[in-house]
Design an enzyme around this catalytic site. Sequence first.
Site, PDB file in Angstrom:
ATOM      1  N   LYS A  41      -3.208  -2.592   7.619  1.00  0.00           N
ATOM      2  CA  LYS A  41      -4.079  -2.227   6.501  1.00  0.00           C
ATOM      3  C   LYS A  41      -4.665  -3.454   5.823  1.00  0.00           C
ATOM      4  O   LYS A  41      -5.058  -3.406   4.650  1.00  0.00           O
ATOM      5  CB  LYS A  41      -3.313  -1.358   5.504  1.00  0.00           C
ATOM      6  CG  LYS A  41      -2.953   0.004   6.104  1.00  0.00           C
ATOM      7  CD  LYS A  41      -2.397   0.956   5.072  1.00  0.00           C
ATOM      8  CE  LYS A  41      -1.954   2.246   5.745  1.00  0.00           C
ATOM      9  NZ  LYS A  41      -0.698   2.774   5.217  1.00  0.00           N
ATOM     10  N   HIS A  98      27.314   2.176  -5.012  1.00  0.00           N
ATOM     11  CA  HIS A  98      26.978   0.915  -4.352  1.00  0.00           C
ATOM     12  C   HIS A  98      27.901   0.691  -3.163  1.00  0.00           C
ATOM     13  O   HIS A  98      29.096   0.966  -3.226  1.00  0.00           O
ATOM     14  CB  HIS A  98      27.159  -0.259  -5.323  1.00  0.00           C
ATOM     15  CG  HIS A  98      26.051  -0.369  -6.312  1.00  0.00           C
ATOM     16  ND1 HIS A  98      26.184  -1.052  -7.497  1.00  0.00           N
ATOM     17  CD2 HIS A  98      24.776   0.095  -6.304  1.00  0.00           C
ATOM     18  CE1 HIS A  98      25.052  -1.009  -8.162  1.00  0.00           C
ATOM     19  NE2 HIS A  98      24.184  -0.306  -7.466  1.00  0.00           N
ATOM     20  N   THR A 128      14.465  -2.706  -1.571  1.00  0.00           N
ATOM     21  CA  THR A 128      14.842  -1.572  -0.717  1.00  0.00           C
ATOM     22  C   THR A 128      16.357  -1.328  -0.697  1.00  0.00           C
ATOM     23  O   THR A 128      17.139  -2.260  -0.575  1.00  0.00           O
ATOM     24  CB  THR A 128      14.379  -1.858   0.725  1.00  0.00           C
ATOM     25  OG1 THR A 128      13.056  -2.359   0.689  1.00  0.00           O
ATOM     26  CG2 THR A 128      14.453  -0.602   1.574  1.00  0.00           C
ATOM     27  N   GLU A 129      16.738  -0.057  -0.789  1.00  0.00           N
ATOM     28  CA  GLU A 129      18.162   0.264  -0.625  1.00  0.00           C
ATOM     29  C   GLU A 129      18.382   0.936   0.719  1.00  0.00           C
ATOM     30  O   GLU A 129      17.437   1.359   1.378  1.00  0.00           O
ATOM     31  CB  GLU A 129      18.681   1.125  -1.769  1.00  0.00           C
ATOM     32  CG  GLU A 129      17.954   2.425  -2.009  1.00  0.00           C
ATOM     33  CD  GLU A 129      18.539   3.175  -3.229  1.00  0.00           C
ATOM     34  OE1 GLU A 129      19.775   3.244  -3.374  1.00  0.00           O
ATOM     35  OE2 GLU A 129      17.741   3.686  -4.029  1.00  0.00           O
ATOM     36  N   GLU A 138      31.098  -5.325 -11.303  1.00  0.00           N
ATOM     37  CA  GLU A 138      31.679  -4.011 -11.051  1.00  0.00           C
ATOM     38  C   GLU A 138      32.817  -4.186 -10.054  1.00  0.00           C
ATOM     39  O   GLU A 138      32.990  -5.259  -9.468  1.00  0.00           O
ATOM     40  CB  GLU A 138      30.614  -3.040 -10.527  1.00  0.00           C
ATOM     41  CG  GLU A 138      29.985  -3.455  -9.209  1.00  0.00           C
ATOM     42  CD  GLU A 138      28.775  -2.585  -8.826  1.00  0.00           C
ATOM     43  OE1 GLU A 138      28.058  -2.146  -9.733  1.00  0.00           O
ATOM     44  OE2 GLU A 138      28.561  -2.374  -7.636  1.00  0.00           O
ATOM     45  N   GLN A 192       5.745   3.302  -3.459  1.00  0.00           N
ATOM     46  CA  GLN A 192       6.490   2.430  -4.355  1.00  0.00           C
ATOM     47  C   GLN A 192       5.754   1.127  -4.589  1.00  0.00           C
ATOM     48  O   GLN A 192       5.693   0.623  -5.715  1.00  0.00           O
ATOM     49  CB  GLN A 192       7.857   2.102  -3.713  1.00  0.00           C
ATOM     50  CG  GLN A 192       8.895   3.159  -3.934  1.00  0.00           C
ATOM     51  CD  GLN A 192      10.156   2.512  -4.496  1.00  0.00           C
ATOM     52  OE1 GLN A 192      10.123   1.832  -5.530  1.00  0.00           O
ATOM     53  NE2 GLN A 192      11.262   2.695  -3.815  1.00  0.00           N
ATOM     54  N   THR A 207       0.803  -1.224   0.000  1.00  0.00           N
ATOM     55  CA  THR A 207       0.000   0.000   0.000  1.00  0.00           C
ATOM     56  C   THR A 207       0.840   1.280   0.000  1.00  0.00           C
ATOM     57  O   THR A 207       0.297   2.375  -0.081  1.00  0.00           O
ATOM     58  CB  THR A 207      -0.957   0.034   1.217  1.00  0.00           C
ATOM     59  OG1 THR A 207      -0.169   0.029   2.406  1.00  0.00           O
ATOM     60  CG2 THR A 207      -1.881  -1.173   1.228  1.00  0.00           C
ATOM     61  N   GLY A 208       2.162   1.145   0.089  1.00  0.00           N
ATOM     62  CA  GLY A 208       3.021   2.327   0.030  1.00  0.00           C
ATOM     63  C   GLY A 208       3.092   2.893  -1.379  1.00  0.00           C
ATOM     64  O   GLY A 208       2.594   2.286  -2.322  1.00  0.00           O
ATOM     65  N   TYR A 212      19.724  -2.521 -17.585  1.00  0.00           N
ATOM     66  CA  TYR A 212      18.716  -2.148 -18.583  1.00  0.00           C
ATOM     67  C   TYR A 212      19.426  -1.750 -19.876  1.00  0.00           C
ATOM     68  O   TYR A 212      18.991  -2.083 -20.976  1.00  0.00           O
ATOM     69  CB  TYR A 212      17.833  -0.980 -18.131  1.00  0.00           C
ATOM     70  CG  TYR A 212      17.307  -1.061 -16.718  1.00  0.00           C
ATOM     71  CD1 TYR A 212      17.221  -2.268 -16.031  1.00  0.00           C
ATOM     72  CD2 TYR A 212      16.882   0.094 -16.063  1.00  0.00           C
ATOM     73  CE1 TYR A 212      16.740  -2.315 -14.730  1.00  0.00           C
ATOM     74  CE2 TYR A 212      16.385   0.049 -14.774  1.00  0.00           C
ATOM     75  CZ  TYR A 212      16.337  -1.156 -14.098  1.00  0.00           C
ATOM     76  OH  TYR A 212      15.870  -1.182 -12.814  1.00  0.00           O
TER      77      TYR A 212
END
Lengths: 289, 289, 370, 370
Positions: B43, B246, B97-98, B209, B20, B17-18, B159
């Site tokens: 909720k 990162h 989530t970050e 990376e 995001q 429900t947030g 992407y």
Amino acid sequence: MAIIIDENTNVLVMGMTGRQGTFHTKQMLDYGTKIVAGTSPGKGGAVVEGIPAYNSVREACANHKIDASVVFVPAAGTKDAALESIEAGVGVVVVVTEGVPVHDEIEMVAYAKRRGAIVLGPNTFGIVSSGKCKMGIPPNKYFVEGPVGVVARSGTLTYEIVGNLTANGLGQTTVVGMGGDRVVGTTFIDVLQMFEKDPLTKAVVLIGEIGGNAEETASEYIKTMSKPVVGYIAGKSAPPGKRMGHAGAIIERGKGTFQGKVEALTAAGAKVATLPFEVPGLIKEMLGM
Amino acid sequence: MAIIIDENTNVLVMGMTGRQGTFHTKQMLDYGTKIVAGTSPGKGGAVVEGIPAYNSVREACANHKIDASVVFVPAAGTKDAALESIEAGVGVVVVVTEGVPVHDEIEMVAYAKRRGAIVLGPNTFGIVSSGKCKMGIPPNKYFVEGPVGVVARSGTLTYEIVGNLTANGLGQTTVVGMGGDRVVGTTFIDVLQMFEKDPLTKAVVLIGEIGGNAEETASEYIKTMSKPVVGYIAGKSAPPGKRMGHAGAIIERGKGTFQGKVEALTAAGAKVATLPFEVPGLIKEMLGM
Amino acid sequence: MFEYMGKELFAKFGLPVPSGRMITNPEEAAAVAAEIGKPVVIKSQVLSGKRGKAGGIKFADTPEQAVAAAKEIFGMIIQGLPVERLLIEEKLKIDKELYMSITVDGAAKMPVLIASAHGGMDIEEVDEEFIIKQHIDPELGMHPFIARDVVRRMGIPLSGPHGKEIVKIIQTLYRIFKQKDAELVEINPLVFSDDKVIAADSKVTIDDDALFRQKDLPYVEERSATEKAAKDLGLSFVDLDGNIAVMANGAGITMGTLDTLQYYGGAAANFLDCGGGTGREATAEALKLLIAKNPKSMIINIFGGITRCDQVALAFKDIKESVGFPCPVVIRLVGTNQDLGREILAEVGVEAFDFMQDAAKKAVELAAQG
Amino acid sequence: MFEYMGKELFAKFGLPVPSGRMITNPEEAAAVAAEIGKPVVIKSQVLSGKRGKAGGIKFADTPEQAVAAAKEIFGMIIQGLPVERLLIEEKLKIDKELYMSITVDGAAKMPVLIASAHGGMDIEEVDEEFIIKQHIDPELGMHPFIARDVVRRMGIPLSGPHGKEIVKIIQTLYRIFKQKDAELVEINPLVFSDDKVIAADSKVTIDDDALFRQKDLPYVEERSATEKAAKDLGLSFVDLDGNIAVMANGAGITMGTLDTLQYYGGAAANFLDCGGGTGREATAEALKLLIAKNPKSMIINIFGGITRCDQVALAFKDIKESVGFPCPVVIRLVGTNQDLGREILAEVGVEAFDFMQDAAKKAVELAAQG
């Protein structure tokens, strides 16, 4: 054959240089146990009864193959010792020490489960695979080879019954002490499953006591067993709310009564002895001897 | 076929429900993801895009079969949400989530390991089994079915490369985001093993990376793979000691350098693209297209 | 966190540290030295190793000497960092130096304890055979048996006072590491001083992501002003040395953009990841950070997912029409709302690139011309 | 632990408890009631449930009434226990009563949280369908999601103030349970009082075996004087109602001895497990405890393993020759050093039995004759 330990089990004694550790190292060696090493932090290099002591289980494992360990470390350090053995990959840990805090027991039992280790105890007399290997404190003389598997919560009562069995010509495959505390690593059902699979075990003696519901749970499994089971339950005369020496031996809120346990065992097809000396006769009866 | 998730995966959205959660629930539904439920403590009973929200994962599981969950819960509650999914027996947990504290990451990853759950992230764009199921936040349009498996640490770069692959006629079996944090649930080697086994995946793109040693460890496995691997490593020009966005992307004490990773991959038989747009060409070359 | 802060934290958890105090002005050195009443060591407090080699550590036998030494160190610049605080401590009798730290091993996904009986230098310089690495199962935690085995492997007798003390220190260090959300707790050197074992130095790094629940910890800003401004906007910014300002959306693609610039012979002035879903205003603020770098050219590389191209284009338009750009700007813009974004750019006379490599090449050319 | 001690512990961990204070004398009631300034409840502090039914809980609107009520309760005997302390607390407005506890489930080998929206009575009297049992994985620990799911299953809205508060209470209760080595922490009732959730009662049982590391906790002796004396000797003693005193070595065989006595129509005066390896002197002290029970007969049942028969025989001889036994004593003695032990017994004219059942039968006969 036997369950859990046998003549090939390499045993480590934790707390080997202490009074109890030293005494029982000798007793176990006398029984024929293959003790290969001991631990005593800070006393690595010491030798007890010809067995080398190490500073840690890892150090012992680096020098010997270790299959099982028996813990004689005082209660405040017992959890640490048991975790140390389990962490090092030791598959069987026999914890003799009594008075171990229950939260410590919960922690070590949970870790053993995660790592797939068998813990007997805390507060167990130990385990004897008769004629092959003894880990713990029972007197050596009563344990002789034979067809009966024994699993129990308490020590001297077990010696009493094993003494009766032996006197009646019934030796034992393995005698397993689960420990008298409320939380222990291995319960009746675990051991019964092993006896059921062990080809040399022809009948099983279950020595229970009031408190908890391990006997009731075990009864569910006994229904499915192919081997005869004789039970004895101590504490018939104990009043509710009084803890009978063992942390687990207490009838609380109407649960864990003598009557409930006897009924569950009987309904599962087990015979229940009224007094300890009746056990050998019932075994012979069930085996048609 | 695809790895980890497919068209039959029943998905739960945590934090549905947030802002995001709501936005991406719609996006994922649009892609074709089979979202069956969401959670939002307090909720329960709400409905987002036609999908029912519950107060807890257990409640959701009592009403639906849940195979995988995607977590959009803020960082302070992310560990709790991930543990909740794992505890309820959800097999795949994608943590978008970050900013999740590293000690929380360690805890959730350890618990996932114990329970045999796959965790992607934290700080992952998610996972797309092209044409079948998307969990996470990538834009829908670039992900089309095809023979290439993609595994990456970071989102937009993925992407970019997936866009290049698709533009060159190379669709994807599954595109897996491991997450950009120092501690994440799944690493290159885990995903490579799955691609190796997946019959539809013909070649693999590994988007790495600087920082850590996941690419070096993966290289050991790539040596044994039957399928061609093309690598791209971001951060060639990054100076040591500076964290490149990162948490894991930092060259510390001379470890995790671009050069080391490229050498490891090359030695393992992978081709390493210098720039992202070269990836499709290298794939075609290795597949003999 | 500065050394003295780390030591205060250590002391709070019961770890043995030298007696001493932090000062911010050389005159205070006399009082502290007098209070200690023994020879002292004066240590510059900067967030960098190699202080000793740079002259940032001095000894003094008297309060007068301490003031003189403090005056010398104040005002030094050590690895680019000005010395603004000193720690004055009793000078320890050092019988032996050890190394001890706990950090996160990302590959193993768990904490790792690193210890060596050969401390005092960078652990990377110690021979592998003298380094003990002990991973800590996070569900099991730290237990005395683990600490004892580490001590044994360090070759220190468990029966002696040092061994017993290190067993305690290891457990306390892990407690600090866990309770304070540390990424690193390090003692180097951990010294034997007669029968005692003392943390002669401290290095503690707290996880930025956990600061919300570690509010009682002292916080030391290690970022530049620009980096901090970006952080406040929710962006990730790193200062670099080149002359091409960079903005991209996503850490990986931003690194990729930097690498592509380098490939074409250019050098980035910064790393700026404007993240996913950053809106018009924050993007405009981010562009101002780039302008402040005074670059020769600028590249904006957007592959829109959550980030919407129109928002980026609007931010660009806002800045172009208000502050203006002091250098040529190259824009690569694809993805969500691409057409809308390009229309907006067209309004201010800018044409976007389709491919990152083309945009990067152009930015390098423009920087070379500037 | 008395209710008021449990509440002090609760308060220290941040659990909401009513305002109030413990008193040891009825006159203090006036001051406490005045301090509270509201109607109060006066609760006897005894280690037993069912205080309410026994009249051990009273209410008062004024300080005068409080003193009167306190006087009534002081001096009461509740289930055999004299009332020596009262707790005076604000009288809560009670909108709803819940039940909440955490204890050890031996069968599951882990803690279990037991909760019910139907509190205020013995949990055994609540219908199974209204009881929520949630085991806690000890390696995972307590987390908000577990607490939230328990609240949901209790039928309490998570969005309201009560639900949120209970989520916190559950986590705190688990923290107390773990950190204080509790075997049981119980709140019954946990009450809704307007928007608040308050622990209106407390029951906390600490693991005896963990007292060595819980030294800051108040300790309440729950044993009789004899039980305590035995404990100090390292023995396990329980008072019972019969007339045959019993000593055996091992909890199981001691229970077995009691049962065998009962089988033959006797009744034990006590349970005394003299353990394994108890020596001559401690065994002699243990025999004195049996004598103090003033039994009709006595049975000593030893199956020697670590326990050596000669030590037991020597202890018996010591007592026989010093204090003497006030009743007939039956001894069964087998196991380690059996022959040596029997020789010693022979010296004082006693013959030992070989079998437990024979000895028990004899002890019952002797008690019946006494």
